[in-house]
Design an enzyme around this catalytic site. Structure first.
Site, PDB file in Angstrom:
ATOM      1  N   SER A  62       0.841  -1.204   0.000  1.00 49.72           N
ATOM      2  CA  SER A  62       0.000   0.000   0.000  1.00 49.72           C
ATOM      3  C   SER A  62       0.878   1.257   0.000  1.00 49.72           C
ATOM      4  O   SER A  62       1.617   1.471  -0.967  1.00 49.72           O
ATOM      5  CB  SER A  62      -0.955  -0.066   1.198  1.00 49.72           C
TER       6      SER A  62
ATOM      7  N   HIS B 198      -7.360  -6.053   1.142  1.00 47.60           N
ATOM      8  CA  HIS B 198      -6.167  -5.214   1.360  1.00 47.60           C
ATOM      9  C   HIS B 198      -5.370  -5.673   2.584  1.00 47.60           C
ATOM     10  O   HIS B 198      -4.361  -5.087   2.920  1.00 47.60           O
ATOM     11  CB  HIS B 198      -6.638  -3.766   1.572  1.00 47.60           C
TER      12      HIS B 198
ATOM     13  N   ASP C 234     -10.188  -5.713  -2.952  1.00 48.60           N
ATOM     14  CA  ASP C 234      -9.557  -4.700  -2.103  1.00 48.60           C
ATOM     15  C   ASP C 234     -10.394  -3.418  -2.173  1.00 48.60           C
ATOM     16  O   ASP C 234     -10.495  -2.790  -3.233  1.00 48.60           O
ATOM     17  CB  ASP C 234      -8.126  -4.469  -2.631  1.00 48.60           C
TER      18      ASP C 234
HETATM   19  N1  LIG Z   1      -7.900   2.704   9.049  1.00 49.31           N
HETATM   20  C1  LIG Z   1      -7.698   1.323   8.828  1.00 49.31           C
HETATM   21  C2  LIG Z   1      -7.236   1.075   7.419  1.00 49.31           C
HETATM   22  C3  LIG Z   1      -5.787   1.256   7.217  1.00 49.31           C
HETATM   23  C4  LIG Z   1      -5.197   0.035   6.575  1.00 49.31           C
HETATM   24  O1  LIG Z   1      -5.872  -0.839   6.008  1.00 49.31           O
HETATM   25  N2  LIG Z   1      -3.914  -0.026   6.693  1.00 49.31           N
HETATM   26  C5  LIG Z   1      -3.219  -1.108   6.107  1.00 49.31           C
HETATM   27  C6  LIG Z   1      -2.079  -0.536   5.311  1.00 49.31           C
HETATM   28  S1  LIG Z   1      -2.689   0.627   4.103  1.00 49.31           S
HETATM   29  C7  LIG Z   1      -2.663  -1.994   7.193  1.00 49.31           C
HETATM   30  O2  LIG Z   1      -1.718  -2.727   6.946  1.00 49.31           O
HETATM   31  N3  LIG Z   1      -3.229  -1.924   8.401  1.00 49.31           N
HETATM   32  C8  LIG Z   1      -2.709  -2.619   9.522  1.00 49.31           C
HETATM   33  C9  LIG Z   1      -2.994  -4.090   9.571  1.00 49.31           C
HETATM   34  O3  LIG Z   1      -3.809  -4.603   8.797  1.00 49.31           O
HETATM   35  O4  LIG Z   1      -2.352  -4.774  10.397  1.00 49.31           O
HETATM   36  C10 LIG Z   1      -6.741   0.779   9.854  1.00 49.31           C
HETATM   37  O5  LIG Z   1      -6.378   1.525  10.759  1.00 49.31           O
HETATM   38  O6  LIG Z   1      -6.379  -0.398   9.798  1.00 49.31           O
END
Ligand SMILES: N[C@@H](CCC(=O)N[C@@H](CS)C(=O)NCC(=O)O)C(=O)O
Length: 287
Positions: A152, A265, A230
């Site tokens: 991402s 995602h 996603d």
């Molecule tokens: N706001 C949401 C979406 C953000 C999101 O999906 N972040 C991805 C990277 S863009 C991620 O890796 N989140 C942490 C995880 O899934 O462990 C969150 O805080 O998780």
């Protein structure tokens, strides 16, 4: 600057080192995780794959649930999991949103106050951190063999650092990268804040879709995976089609872009294809 070792964790036959060091780029302490595979014996240097995480992440997210260590152990390469921003700079509004400021450094050197004093993640990731690691682990890590990957926002980081520095990395890969940040809401917000809203020409220097138009580094050696389920892809935050079109129009070879049916995602997606991305890096690191 020396690293402080906060923890050493046995995993997949190797060791995950949770490290911290004082960064001159960011002016803050920086956390970083380093995975040393079983092949990293004294005197036997292993190549390195840097993994750049996405929005909201710390070095822990991918260390805990990306499953990269299993494959890095199998192939005999080290993994570096840096943080996604400085922490504790205490700038006004730094923690107000999840897609800007803390946890969202976007792997650029900010030029706008107050961010420019600390948010210098491009210099940190591309210069300071590797130099510090290759000095501190000189017997173990091979600083001549480095590849880069990311997810991402980290996919954007991997692609742009690769394209900005021909020859620095042996290969690149990305999971659901923000591939054209100048044209999506996440990128517009971040670039407006870190680089200024008015000079969109400046933004192009940090946008993979723009950078690839000037690529002179030969075969791209790039693997990109995007899940068709996603939400962020469907909302137009990632724009891999724009990147693919720019690659084709520039006459650049060597991009493998795969759309993985139904994958979202999350780390369920990354862990499913971590093996392919480690194998992609290993192909060039052991060439
Ligand atoms: N706001 C949401 C979406 C953000 C999101 O999906 N972040 C991805 C990277 S863009 C991620 O890796 N989140 C942490 C995880 O899934 O462990 C969150 O805080 O998780």
């Amino acid at each position: 600057m020396a690293f402080e070792t906060k923890a050493i964790i046995a995993t997949f036959g190797g060791k995950l080192l949770k490290l911290s060091h004082q960064s001159t780029s960011t002016g803050t302490p920086m956390a970083v995780n380093l995975y040393l595979p079983p092949a990293a014996l004294p005197g036997a240097k292993v190549p390195v794959l840097i993994y750049l995480s996405g929005l909201t992440c710390t070095p822990e997210n991918c260390s805990e649930k990306g499953f990269f260590q299993a494959h890095a152990a199998r192939r005999g390469l080290a993994l570096v999991y840096p943080d996604t921003s400085p922490r504790g700079a205490d700038l006004p509004g730094e923690a107000d949103s999840w897609d800007f400021g803390a946890g969202a450094g976007f792997y650029v050197d900010a030029t706008r106050a107050p961010w420019s004093a600390h948010y210098r993640m491009e210099t940190y990731i591309s210069s300071e951190l590797p130099a510090a690691l290759f000095s501190a682990f000189a017997d173990t890590l091979d600083g001549e063999r480095v590849s880069i990957t990311g997810h991402s926002m980290g996919g954007h980081g991997a692609l742009t650092l690769y394209l900005k520095n021909p020859g620095k990395y042996r290969s690149v890969s990305a999971f659901a990268p923000i591939a054209n940040p100048s044209r999506c809401p996440w990128g517009e917000k971040a670039f407006s804040g870190y680089l200024g809203a008015e000079d969109r020409e400046e933004w192009k220097k940090h946008d993979a879709t723009e950078l690839v138009k000037g690529w002179k580094g030969g075969d791209l050696k790039a693997l990109v995976d995007v899940g068709t389920g996603d939400n962020f892809y469907m909302q137009g935050q990632l724009l891999p089609e724009n990147f693919e079109k720019a690659v084709k129009e520039a006459g650049v070879e060597g991009l493998v872009l795969r759309y993985q049916p139904d994958y979202d995602h999350s780390y369920y997606f990354m862990s499913s294809f971590a093996g392919d991305h480690v194998d992609h890096a290993a192909k060039y690191l052991f060439a």
